[in-house]
Design a protein around this motif. Structure first.
Motif, PDB file in Angstrom:
ATOM      1  N   TYR A  21       0.840  -1.209   0.000  1.00 50.27           N
ATOM      2  CA  TYR A  21       0.000   0.000   0.000  1.00 50.27           C
ATOM      3  C   TYR A  21       0.873   1.257   0.000  1.00 50.27           C
ATOM      4  CZ  TYR A  21      -3.726   3.209   1.582  1.00 50.27           C
ATOM      5  OH  TYR A  21      -4.620   4.242   1.699  1.00 50.27           O
ATOM      6  N   GLN A  24       2.133   1.965  -3.465  1.00 50.59           N
ATOM      7  CA  GLN A  24       1.084   2.546  -4.320  1.00 50.59           C
ATOM      8  C   GLN A  24       0.868   4.028  -3.991  1.00 50.59           C
ATOM      9  OE1 GLN A  24      -1.934  -0.198  -3.133  1.00 50.59           O
ATOM     10  NE2 GLN A  24      -0.909  -1.906  -4.145  1.00 50.59           N
ATOM     11  N   THR A 171       3.898  -5.092  -7.133  1.00 47.73           N
ATOM     12  CA  THR A 171       3.824  -3.694  -6.712  1.00 47.73           C
ATOM     13  C   THR A 171       5.177  -3.193  -6.216  1.00 47.73           C
ATOM     14  OG1 THR A 171       1.479  -3.783  -6.134  1.00 47.73           O
ATOM     15  CG2 THR A 171       2.796  -2.110  -5.024  1.00 47.73           C
ATOM     16  N   ALA A 230       0.362   3.550 -10.676  1.00 44.40           N
ATOM     17  CA  ALA A 230      -0.167   3.490  -9.306  1.00 44.40           C
ATOM     18  C   ALA A 230      -1.605   2.979  -9.301  1.00 44.40           C
ATOM     19  CB  ALA A 230      -0.092   4.869  -8.658  1.00 44.40           C
ATOM     20  N   LEU A 233      -1.706  -0.852 -10.200  1.00 43.27           N
ATOM     21  CA  LEU A 233      -1.183  -1.670  -9.096  1.00 43.27           C
ATOM     22  C   LEU A 233      -2.191  -1.739  -7.953  1.00 43.27           C
ATOM     23  CD1 LEU A 233       2.558  -0.519  -8.986  1.00 43.27           C
ATOM     24  CD2 LEU A 233       1.668  -2.690  -9.839  1.00 43.27           C
ATOM     25  N   TYR A 234      -2.827  -0.594  -7.651  1.00 50.40           N
ATOM     26  CA  TYR A 234      -3.845  -0.584  -6.593  1.00 50.40           C
ATOM     27  C   TYR A 234      -5.037  -1.449  -7.005  1.00 50.40           C
ATOM     28  CZ  TYR A 234      -7.006   1.147  -2.980  1.00 50.40           C
ATOM     29  OH  TYR A 234      -7.876   1.223  -1.912  1.00 50.40           O
ATOM     30  N   ASP A 237      -4.187  -5.136  -6.730  1.00 53.55           N
ATOM     31  CA  ASP A 237      -4.039  -5.565  -5.339  1.00 53.55           C
ATOM     32  C   ASP A 237      -5.386  -5.644  -4.634  1.00 53.55           C
ATOM     33  OD1 ASP A 237      -2.442  -6.401  -3.228  1.00 53.55           O
ATOM     34  OD2 ASP A 237      -2.308  -4.383  -2.378  1.00 53.55           O
TER      35      ASP A 237
END
Length: 336
Positions: A21, A24, A171, A230, A233-234, A237
């Motif tokens: 996290y 990100q 990530t 970003a 990737l978020y 995830d």
């Protein structure tokens, strides 16, 4: 043995998710801090820029999946990511030409540009929700875990299992590569040095022959790449939901301001500060404390300071404290 179980539980629920996290948020905060440092305004549309780039990537990922194209154990989204970046670059350059350039030429005050960016934010949010809908969208394929909790338990004989998702590893690796490339570009290339010169002293940079429109264009291209990466990737995830990216604006701005707005290194540090603050304060510590404390002292409740529903409140409180006591942030950026 109980101590090892406590360490594994801590790693599984706090350290690994916090690192992913934080990576990100750091990439998102880098985009915010570049715009503030070079174009000199706070871009409230950045969360929805992330959503737009991720949306293009999601649509292309679905198309690749329908064609039977894949990367085997890796997510197909990685194949669609460069096209998502290109789509986001086109959108940001078009927005700059249609909207921001007018106010830049008029030498409008930063607060005017902030208000304009809020208008762009609402338009962009509406476009993304109109195209893909307001609900959660899943686009992850390939291997889900590098190591599953069951496999870890079998390997170690511990009661607690450590699960590392492939998206978390992707990530971290992607964030390291992107940050390294960004710092190399800013410090080693002529274009990067011209951007830094423009940020430090606009008038002196113009006298030295720096082309301001080229600097602006490069800034938007880099911001589009950072925002899309970003956002994707978020989304990999967690999941892709347009409104979530609107909510992410608060922790991203908090990361940039805590680290020092306008300072790229500060944006990275701020991302991890905010991420670990959110994760640790909203984590239920009952399991970890149960391993570490004697049975007669083990807690009955969850030992959770805040519900996960209030995790964005943590960002807000940290942001408020920093603005009150250290407005230049940890790495002495420009005061807000």
């Amino acid at each position: 043995m109980d101590f090892l179980n406590a360490i594994v539980a801590l790693a599984n629920y706090v350290l690994v998710p916090g690192i992913a996290y934080g990576s990100q948020l750091a990439l998102g905060a880098l985009g915010v801090t570049l715009i503030y440092g070079i174009l000199r305004f706070s871009n409230f549309a950045h969360g929805d820029t992330m959503a737009f780039g991720a949306m293009v990537t999601v649509l292309l990922t679905w198309w690749f999946q329908s064609m039977g194209v894949s990367l085997g154990p890796l997510p197909t989204a990685l194949l669609a990511l460069p096209f998502g970046v290109l789509g986001c670059v086109f959108m940001l350059l078009a927005t700059d030409r249609a909207v921001y350039r007018f106010y830049r030429e008029k030498k409008a005050k930063p607060v005017i540009l902030v208000i304009v960016s809020m208008g762009v934010m609402f338009i962009m949010n509406g476009i993304v929700r109109f195209i893909v809908g307001p609900d959660d969208q899943q686009f992850l394929d390939g291997e889900r875990f590098l190591i599953s909790a069951r496999t870890f338990k079998e390997m170690t004989g511990l009661n607690e299992g450590l699960a590392i998702k492939s998206t978390q590893a992707i990530t971290l690796v992607t964030a390291i590569v992107v940050v390294a490339l960004l710092f190399w570009f800013l410090n080693r290339t002529r274009a990067g040095k011209s951007m830094r010169a423009y940020s430090d002293n606009e008038d002196l940079a113009l006298l030295s022959g720096v082309n301001p429109e080229r600097v602006v264009m490069l800034t938007w291209i880099i911001v589009a790449a950072l925002a899309t990466i970003a956002g994707v990737l978020y989304g990999l995830d967690k999941s892709f939901k347009p409104f979530t990216y609107f909510q992410l604006l608060l922790p991203i701005f908090a990361s940039a301001i805590v680290g020092g707005l306008g300072n790229p290194l500060g944006a990275i540090a701020g991302g991890f500060v905010i991420a670990f603050s959110e994760v640790t304060i909203t984590y239920a510590w009952k399991k970890v404390l149960g391993y570490l404390m004697p049975d007669n002292l083990a807690p009955d409740g969850l030992v959770q300071l805040l519900s996960t529903d209030y995790k964005f409140a943590v960002s807000f409180v940290i942001l408020l404290i920093v603005l009150l006591f250290k407005p230049t942030g940890l790495f002495k950026g420009q005061s807000v």
